[in-house]
Design a protein around this motif. Structure first.
Motif, PDB file in Angstrom:
ATOM      1  N   ALA A  83       5.192   8.139 -20.750  1.00 48.42           N
ATOM      2  CA  ALA A  83       5.644   9.267 -19.934  1.00 48.42           C
ATOM      3  C   ALA A  83       7.166   9.296 -19.868  1.00 48.42           C
ATOM      4  CB  ALA A  83       5.049   9.165 -18.531  1.00 48.42           C
ATOM      5  N   VAL A  84       7.775   8.138 -19.675  1.00 51.21           N
ATOM      6  CA  VAL A  84       9.225   7.997 -19.642  1.00 51.21           C
ATOM      7  C   VAL A  84       9.545   6.581 -20.082  1.00 51.21           C
ATOM      8  CG1 VAL A  84       9.279   7.228 -17.222  1.00 51.21           C
ATOM      9  CG2 VAL A  84      11.294   8.324 -18.204  1.00 51.21           C
ATOM     10  N   ILE A  85      10.696   6.396 -20.711  1.00 44.68           N
ATOM     11  CA  ILE A  85      11.128   5.074 -21.165  1.00 44.68           C
ATOM     12  C   ILE A  85      12.436   4.748 -20.465  1.00 44.68           C
ATOM     13  CG2 ILE A  85      11.746   3.634 -23.137  1.00 44.68           C
ATOM     14  CD1 ILE A  85      10.233   5.611 -24.930  1.00 44.68           C
ATOM     15  N   VAL A  86      12.445   3.666 -19.719  1.00 42.88           N
ATOM     16  CA  VAL A  86      13.645   3.215 -19.014  1.00 42.88           C
ATOM     17  C   VAL A  86      14.241   2.054 -19.812  1.00 42.88           C
ATOM     18  CG1 VAL A  86      14.582   2.250 -16.893  1.00 42.88           C
ATOM     19  CG2 VAL A  86      12.715   3.917 -16.795  1.00 42.88           C
TER      20      VAL A  86
ATOM     21  N   VAL B 144      13.796   9.524 -29.538  1.00 44.02           N
ATOM     22  CA  VAL B 144      13.144   9.275 -28.240  1.00 44.02           C
ATOM     23  C   VAL B 144      13.947   9.840 -27.073  1.00 44.02           C
ATOM     24  CG1 VAL B 144      12.150   7.170 -29.193  1.00 44.02           C
ATOM     25  CG2 VAL B 144      14.223   7.014 -27.817  1.00 44.02           C
ATOM     26  N   GLY B 145      14.984  10.616 -27.371  1.00 39.38           N
ATOM     27  CA  GLY B 145      15.901  11.065 -26.321  1.00 39.38           C
ATOM     28  C   GLY B 145      15.254  11.842 -25.200  1.00 39.38           C
ATOM     29  N   HIS B 146      14.169  12.568 -25.476  1.00 35.61           N
ATOM     30  CA  HIS B 146      13.521  13.358 -24.425  1.00 35.61           C
ATOM     31  C   HIS B 146      12.780  12.481 -23.430  1.00 35.61           C
ATOM     32  CE1 HIS B 146      10.403  12.569 -27.365  1.00 35.61           C
ATOM     33  NE2 HIS B 146       9.469  13.027 -26.545  1.00 35.61           N
ATOM     34  N   ARG B 147      12.572  11.214 -23.776  1.00 35.52           N
ATOM     35  CA  ARG B 147      11.873  10.293 -22.872  1.00 35.52           C
ATOM     36  C   ARG B 147      12.785   9.206 -22.305  1.00 35.52           C
ATOM     37  NH1 ARG B 147       7.195  10.570 -26.755  1.00 35.52           N
ATOM     38  NH2 ARG B 147       5.471  11.534 -25.598  1.00 35.52           N
ATOM     39  N   LEU B 148      13.902   8.928 -22.946  1.00 27.84           N
ATOM     40  CA  LEU B 148      14.711   7.755 -22.619  1.00 27.84           C
ATOM     41  C   LEU B 148      15.633   8.024 -21.435  1.00 27.84           C
ATOM     42  CD1 LEU B 148      15.462   4.866 -23.431  1.00 27.84           C
ATOM     43  CD2 LEU B 148      17.189   5.835 -24.963  1.00 27.84           C
ATOM     44  N   VAL B 149      15.616   7.081 -20.476  1.00 24.34           N
ATOM     45  CA  VAL B 149      16.477   7.135 -19.298  1.00 24.34           C
ATOM     46  C   VAL B 149      17.145   5.769 -19.162  1.00 24.34           C
ATOM     47  CG1 VAL B 149      16.587   7.412 -16.788  1.00 24.34           C
ATOM     48  CG2 VAL B 149      14.997   8.796 -18.130  1.00 24.34           C
ATOM     49  N   ASP B 150      18.455   5.769 -18.892  1.00 23.34           N
ATOM     50  CA  ASP B 150      19.147   4.504 -18.683  1.00 23.34           C
ATOM     51  C   ASP B 150      18.797   3.954 -17.305  1.00 23.34           C
ATOM     52  OD1 ASP B 150      21.312   2.632 -19.726  1.00 23.34           O
ATOM     53  OD2 ASP B 150      22.099   3.156 -17.762  1.00 23.34           O
ATOM     54  N   ALA B 151      18.681   2.620 -17.228  1.00 23.06           N
ATOM     55  CA  ALA B 151      18.276   1.984 -15.968  1.00 23.06           C
ATOM     56  C   ALA B 151      19.230   2.304 -14.822  1.00 23.06           C
ATOM     57  CB  ALA B 151      18.173   0.472 -16.161  1.00 23.06           C
ATOM     58  N   ASP B 152      20.511   2.466 -15.105  1.00 23.92           N
ATOM     59  CA  ASP B 152      21.470   2.770 -14.046  1.00 23.92           C
ATOM     60  C   ASP B 152      21.189   4.112 -13.373  1.00 23.92           C
ATOM     61  OD1 ASP B 152      23.005   0.486 -13.971  1.00 23.92           O
ATOM     62  OD2 ASP B 152      24.321   1.139 -15.582  1.00 23.92           O
TER      63      ASP B 152
ATOM     64  N   HIS C 166      -2.672  -2.909 -27.854  1.00 23.30           N
ATOM     65  CA  HIS C 166      -3.819  -3.123 -26.991  1.00 23.30           C
ATOM     66  C   HIS C 166      -3.518  -2.651 -25.565  1.00 23.30           C
ATOM     67  CE1 HIS C 166      -4.474  -6.087 -30.288  1.00 23.30           C
ATOM     68  NE2 HIS C 166      -5.724  -5.668 -30.158  1.00 23.30           N
ATOM     69  N   THR C 167      -2.243  -2.681 -25.202  1.00 20.11           N
ATOM     70  CA  THR C 167      -1.823  -2.237 -23.877  1.00 20.11           C
ATOM     71  C   THR C 167      -1.928  -0.725 -23.773  1.00 20.11           C
ATOM     72  OG1 THR C 167      -0.253  -4.076 -23.789  1.00 20.11           O
ATOM     73  CG2 THR C 167       0.058  -2.303 -22.211  1.00 20.11           C
ATOM     74  N   SER C 168      -2.499  -0.243 -22.681  1.00 24.90           N
ATOM     75  CA  SER C 168      -2.602   1.199 -22.454  1.00 24.90           C
ATOM     76  C   SER C 168      -1.234   1.740 -22.033  1.00 24.90           C
ATOM     77  CB  SER C 168      -3.644   1.474 -21.362  1.00 24.90           C
ATOM     78  OG  SER C 168      -3.688   2.854 -21.060  1.00 24.90           O
ATOM     79  N   VAL C 169      -0.687   2.646 -22.821  1.00 29.62           N
ATOM     80  CA  VAL C 169       0.669   3.151 -22.595  1.00 29.62           C
ATOM     81  C   VAL C 169       0.685   4.643 -22.293  1.00 29.62           C
ATOM     82  CG1 VAL C 169       2.960   3.451 -23.619  1.00 29.62           C
ATOM     83  CG2 VAL C 169       1.671   1.351 -24.052  1.00 29.62           C
ATOM     84  N   ALA C 170      -0.198   5.401 -22.904  1.00 34.83           N
ATOM     85  CA  ALA C 170      -0.145   6.862 -22.828  1.00 34.83           C
ATOM     86  C   ALA C 170      -0.089   7.351 -21.379  1.00 34.83           C
ATOM     87  CB  ALA C 170      -1.362   7.458 -23.528  1.00 34.83           C
ATOM     88  N   GLY C 171       0.918   8.169 -21.097  1.00 39.12           N
ATOM     89  CA  GLY C 171       1.062   8.760 -19.772  1.00 39.12           C
ATOM     90  C   GLY C 171       1.659   7.854 -18.723  1.00 39.12           C
ATOM     91  N   ARG C 172       1.997   6.607 -19.076  1.00 36.80           N
ATOM     92  CA  ARG C 172       2.569   5.658 -18.113  1.00 36.80           C
ATOM     93  C   ARG C 172       4.060   5.473 -18.376  1.00 36.80           C
ATOM     94  NH1 ARG C 172      -0.597   0.160 -18.374  1.00 36.80           N
ATOM     95  NH2 ARG C 172       0.852  -0.286 -16.647  1.00 36.80           N
ATOM     96  N   PRO C 173       4.837   5.144 -17.347  1.00 38.04           N
ATOM     97  CA  PRO C 173       6.246   4.803 -17.594  1.00 38.04           C
ATOM     98  C   PRO C 173       6.345   3.468 -18.313  1.00 38.04           C
ATOM     99  CG  PRO C 173       5.681   4.440 -15.291  1.00 38.04           C
ATOM    100  CD  PRO C 173       4.484   5.098 -15.918  1.00 38.04           C
ATOM    101  N   VAL C 174       7.384   3.321 -19.113  1.00 40.40           N
ATOM    102  CA  VAL C 174       7.629   2.093 -19.873  1.00 40.40           C
ATOM    103  C   VAL C 174       9.058   1.636 -19.592  1.00 40.40           C
ATOM    104  CG1 VAL C 174       7.876   1.091 -22.180  1.00 40.40           C
ATOM    105  CG2 VAL C 174       5.992   2.650 -21.703  1.00 40.40           C
ATOM    106  N   VAL C 175       9.231   0.346 -19.390  1.00 35.73           N
ATOM    107  CA  VAL C 175      10.560  -0.233 -19.211  1.00 35.73           C
ATOM    108  C   VAL C 175      10.795  -1.200 -20.366  1.00 35.73           C
ATOM    109  CG1 VAL C 175      12.048  -1.652 -17.757  1.00 35.73           C
ATOM    110  CG2 VAL C 175      10.494  -0.003 -16.711  1.00 35.73           C
ATOM    111  N   VAL C 176      11.846  -0.943 -21.146  1.00 33.11           N
ATOM    112  CA  VAL C 176      12.209  -1.793 -22.276  1.00 33.11           C
ATOM    113  C   VAL C 176      13.435  -2.605 -21.878  1.00 33.11           C
ATOM    114  CG1 VAL C 176      12.912  -1.862 -24.701  1.00 33.11           C
ATOM    115  CG2 VAL C 176      11.287  -0.128 -23.921  1.00 33.11           C
ATOM    116  N   VAL C 177      13.310  -3.939 -21.913  1.00 35.50           N
ATOM    117  CA  VAL C 177      14.370  -4.828 -21.439  1.00 35.50           C
ATOM    118  C   VAL C 177      14.968  -5.579 -22.620  1.00 35.50           C
ATOM    119  CG1 VAL C 177      14.960  -6.757 -19.934  1.00 35.50           C
ATOM    120  CG2 VAL C 177      13.232  -5.094 -19.216  1.00 35.50           C
ATOM    121  N   VAL C 178      16.280  -5.470 -22.761  1.00 35.99           N
ATOM    122  CA  VAL C 178      17.048  -6.203 -23.770  1.00 35.99           C
ATOM    123  C   VAL C 178      18.024  -7.102 -23.029  1.00 35.99           C
ATOM    124  CG1 VAL C 178      18.631  -5.999 -25.727  1.00 35.99           C
ATOM    125  CG2 VAL C 178      16.846  -4.285 -25.375  1.00 35.99           C
TER     126      VAL C 178
END
Length: 388
Positions: free
Chosen positions: A296-299, A328-336, A172-184
């Motif tokens: 757009a990018v996944i942090v 997902v490597g073309h989008r994934l960026v490490d938080a550091d 339901h959340t609009s994601v397309a074209g927006r940055p995403v932060v995944v927290v573990v």
């Protein structure tokens, strides 16, 4: 800092209350500062070791080797660096002899009840850990061969999900074209969240919390938009009801064909979760969901990033992690990396400062010219003519 109780009068060693459980997942929530954790986990990993340190244990006793030699696991080093005494190799009989809740004494690699010997093992110190980790690095070749086989099998089973996106739920959340932060909730997740706080405030990314990562976001002052859960996670690893209700989407990772019985507790809270049927880890399921929604990018915050980190995680999740990173490597960026790549949004006051600096430089240049002198003289005469 771990709280260490005084030894019994006249007897050497460290005294504490033994908390015994073969499953570290159920042991960690029961631990209190000063307890002696007694467990059975070969090749203790870093995440478990950090959880023990955070619980404030006085010592850790393992029924099996801390380091088996198969690969250089990182857990013992974390405990040694934190100053936690280690004992391993007490065996199944020793584990059974140490009763849960019993006051025990550790001395020279053995466990006592007063003067009565309950279990005998070996003391593991910093020198032992260094030597055994160096020897274990020779086992990496075998582990990598096994990993290659497991990756092939995992890709065969999960090719529809990984390659074609079949079975990925719509959010339901609009994601397309927006940055995403995944927290573990992993190693250094709090430090990494603090390091990207400016990015979070200025870019308004979609926030995905994986299990306890959702509570980590709440603790940092942010509301997760999406929460990803593992159907088989213990209650202690799940976010609170308030966090789940505040999220726009709740996604549950479950094994194929497991049914919906495990969703009843969420439905009783008024939550209608989406389901991902896969053998992937919840962390990897979150990355797949974000990628399928065209972020757009996944942090990634608190995630495993190095070869040592990958090998140190559960063996069943290694193939999942590797193949998901390829996907997902073309989008994934490490938080550091974010603080080095993102310096912040240009704000109006930034432009105003540049404009003022330019005006000051222009005025300084004009002041040394004949025209500038004439303007200054005229300005001085004007100011002198003003009524006081």
């Amino acid at each position: 800092m771990p709280v260490r109780q005084r030894p019994a009068v006249g007897l050497p060693g460290l005294v504490g209350t033994a908390r015994v459980d073969r499953r570290t997942r159920t042991l960690v929530p029961r631990l209190r500062p000063g307890d002696i954790a007694v467990l059975e986990q070969v090749d203790l990993d870093r995440a478990t070791a950090q959880a023990l340190v955070d619980a404030g244990v006085a010592a850790v006793v393992n029924a099996v080797p801390m380091i088996s030699g198969r690969y250089p696991n990182l857990g013992p080093q974390v405990l040694v660096d934190a100053g936690v005494p280690l004992v391993d190799g007490i065996g199944a009989a020793g584990l059974a002899a140490v009763g849960d809740g019993r006051t025990v004494r550790l001395h020279d690699g053995s466990v006592y009840d007063g003067e009565v010997l309950l279990a005998a093992g070996r003391a593991v110190d910093a020198a032992t850990v260094e030597t055994e980790l160096e020897a274990a690095r020779g086992g990496l070749v075998t582990q990598l061969e096994t990993f290659t086989h497991n990756s092939t099998e995992f890709l065969r089973r999960e090719q529809d999900l990984l390659l074609h996106g079949r079975g990925v739920p719509r959010l339901h959340t609009s994601v397309a074209g927006r940055p995403v932060v995944v927290v573990v909730r992993g190693q250094d997740h709090e430090r990494e969240l603090a390091g990207i706080r400016r990015f979070l405030r200025e870019q308004d990314p979609v926030l995905i919390g994986v299990g306890g990562g959702a509570e980590a976001l709440r603790a940092a002052g942010f509301r997760p938009d999406v929460v990803v859960l593992d159907a088989h996670a213990d209650d202690a690893e799940l976010p609170g009801a308030a966090t789940l209700k505040a999220a726009r989407d709740v996604v549950v990772r479950t094994d194929r064909g497991a049914g919906r019985a495990h969703l009843e507790s969420l439905e009783r809270l008024g939550i209608r979760p989406s389901v991902v049927e896969s053998a992937a880890t919840p962390e990897d399921a979150a990355l797949i969901v974000a990628d399928a929604a065209e972020a757009a990018v996944i942090v990634g915050v608190g995630m495993h990033t190095t070869l040592a980190d990958f090998l140190d995680r559960q063996r069943t999740g290694l193939a999942s992690t590797y193949l998901t990173r390829l996907k997902v490597g073309h989008r994934l960026v490490d938080a550091d990396a974010v603080p080095h790549l993102y310096s912040g949004r240009v704000r109006p006051w930034h432009l105003l400062l540049v404009l003022l600096a330019g005006l000051v430089a222009l005025a300084a240049a004009l002041s040394v010219t004949p025209v500038g002198h004439d303007w200054l003289d005229a300005l001085a005469d004007l100011l002198q003519g003003l009524p006081t």
